[in-house]
Enzyme design. Structure first.
Site, mmCIF file in Angstrom:
data_model
loop_
_atom_site.group_PDB
_atom_site.id
_atom_site.type_symbol
_atom_site.label_atom_id
_atom_site.label_comp_id
_atom_site.label_asym_id
_atom_site.label_seq_id
_atom_site.Cartn_x
_atom_site.Cartn_y
_atom_site.Cartn_z
ATOM 1 C CB SER A 56 -0.907 0.030 1.237
ATOM 2 O OG SER A 56 -1.791 -1.066 1.233
HETATM 3 N N1 SAH Z 1 -0.842 -4.577 4.155
HETATM 4 C C1 SAH Z 1 -0.230 -4.976 2.914
HETATM 5 C C2 SAH Z 1 -1.144 -4.728 1.739
HETATM 6 C C3 SAH Z 1 -1.064 -5.835 0.760
HETATM 7 S S1 SAH Z 1 -2.289 -5.781 -0.542
HETATM 8 C C4 SAH Z 1 1.124 -4.317 2.762
HETATM 9 O O1 SAH Z 1 1.437 -3.389 3.508
HETATM 10 O O2 SAH Z 1 1.886 -4.760 1.900
HETATM 11 C C5 SAH Z 1 -3.622 -6.702 0.173
HETATM 12 C C6 SAH Z 1 -3.366 -8.156 0.492
HETATM 13 O O3 SAH Z 1 -4.611 -8.729 0.864
HETATM 14 C C7 SAH Z 1 -2.833 -9.000 -0.669
HETATM 15 O O4 SAH Z 1 -1.605 -9.571 -0.306
HETATM 16 C C8 SAH Z 1 -3.933 -10.060 -0.881
HETATM 17 O O5 SAH Z 1 -3.421 -11.327 -1.256
HETATM 18 C C9 SAH Z 1 -4.601 -10.114 0.494
HETATM 19 N N2 SAH Z 1 -5.969 -10.638 0.515
HETATM 20 C C10 SAH Z 1 -6.989 -10.440 -0.362
HETATM 21 N N3 SAH Z 1 -8.103 -11.104 0.027
HETATM 22 C C11 SAH Z 1 -7.780 -11.744 1.198
HETATM 23 C C12 SAH Z 1 -8.493 -12.610 2.088
HETATM 24 N N4 SAH Z 1 -9.788 -12.946 1.881
HETATM 25 N N5 SAH Z 1 -7.846 -13.081 3.161
HETATM 26 C C13 SAH Z 1 -6.545 -12.764 3.412
HETATM 27 N N6 SAH Z 1 -5.818 -11.968 2.610
HETATM 28 C C14 SAH Z 1 -6.417 -11.460 1.508
#
Ligand code: SAH
Length: 206
Positions: A56
């Site tokens: 993000s």
């Molecule tokens: N907080 C992270 C943001 C990553 S993007 C950072 O700082 O890098 C969002 C993430 O949510 C992705 O890695 C995606 O695989 C995950 N995601 C999407 N749907 C999900 C679910 N139902 N359960 C767990 N993770 C999920």
């Protein structure tokens, strides 16, 4: 570079001093193993982390962290571990962090990275829609992917007075919602438009 990023985030309206201090401390350049990231690590933008996902934007991490209002010692559940940057910020804020990721390669690499960096978070490979009932209730829940609707399980797993911060909407964009569990229901407030990768239900990747 981190100091400059902190100043930029202040300029964009982030006021929580503890959040700004955490952003000023966590080495964001260590969260992606790609030399192309070195030039972008302290630029206020998202970046690919593999599996079609992104780290993000720093402003978004700061905004969600500020909205969450974490106090030291609180139990916090994060949905969407990704590369673990937001997880590290929550640890710096003094939270006891639980975090769920559905993509196994991200779960595994982030587990290694965070422990090598000395962050003690409880990481889980699974579907965040279900929350983490065995470790509930949580003082705070933060979702870092765009949810088509608010998963009931996540509200159920909050303590009374607890807060869920979640971007709600489709792939075109989401509204950042803060959901407070009250004695007799929930109270929602909206905090502007954001753009996240989608929250995907019932599909835990290998
Ligand atoms: N907080 C992270 C943001 C990553 S993007 C950072 O700082 O890098 C969002 C993430 O949510 C992705 O890695 C995606 O695989 C995950 N995601 C999407 N749907 C999900 C679910 N139902 N359960 C767990 N993770 C999920």
């Amino acid at each position: 570079m981190r100091r400059k990023l902190v100043d930029e985030l202040k300029g964009k309206g982030i006021t929580d001093q503890r959040v700004l201090a955490a952003i000023g401390k966590v080495p964001r350049h260590q969260f992606i193993d790609d030399s192309a990231f070195d030039r972008f690590a302290y630029v206020d933008q998202a970046f690919p982390i593999g599996c079609g996902q992104t780290i993000s934007q720093p402003y978004t991490v700061a905004f969600q962290s500020q909205l969450l209002g974490v106090k030291p010692g609180e139990k916090v559940l994060e949905i969407g571990t990704g590369c673990g940057y937001q997880t590290a910020i929550l640890c710096e804020l003094g939270a006891k962090v639980y975090s769920i990721e559905r993509h196994k390669p991200l779960y595994l690499s982030t587990k290694t990275r965070l422990s090598a960096m000395g962050y003690k978070a409880h990481l889980v490979h699974g579907d965040g829609y279900k929350g983490l009932p065995v470790h509930a209730p949580f003082n705070k829940v933060i979702v870092t992917c765009g949810a088509p609707e608010i998963p009931a399980a996540l509200v159920d797993q909050l303590v009374a007075g607890g807060t869920l911060v979640i971007p709600v909407g489709g792939e075109g964009g989401q509204s950042m919602m803060s959901v407070v569990r009250t004695a007799d229901g929930v109270r929602h407030t909206a905090h502007g438009a954001f753009s996240f990768v989608p929250m995907v239900e019932n599909k835990v990747g290998g």
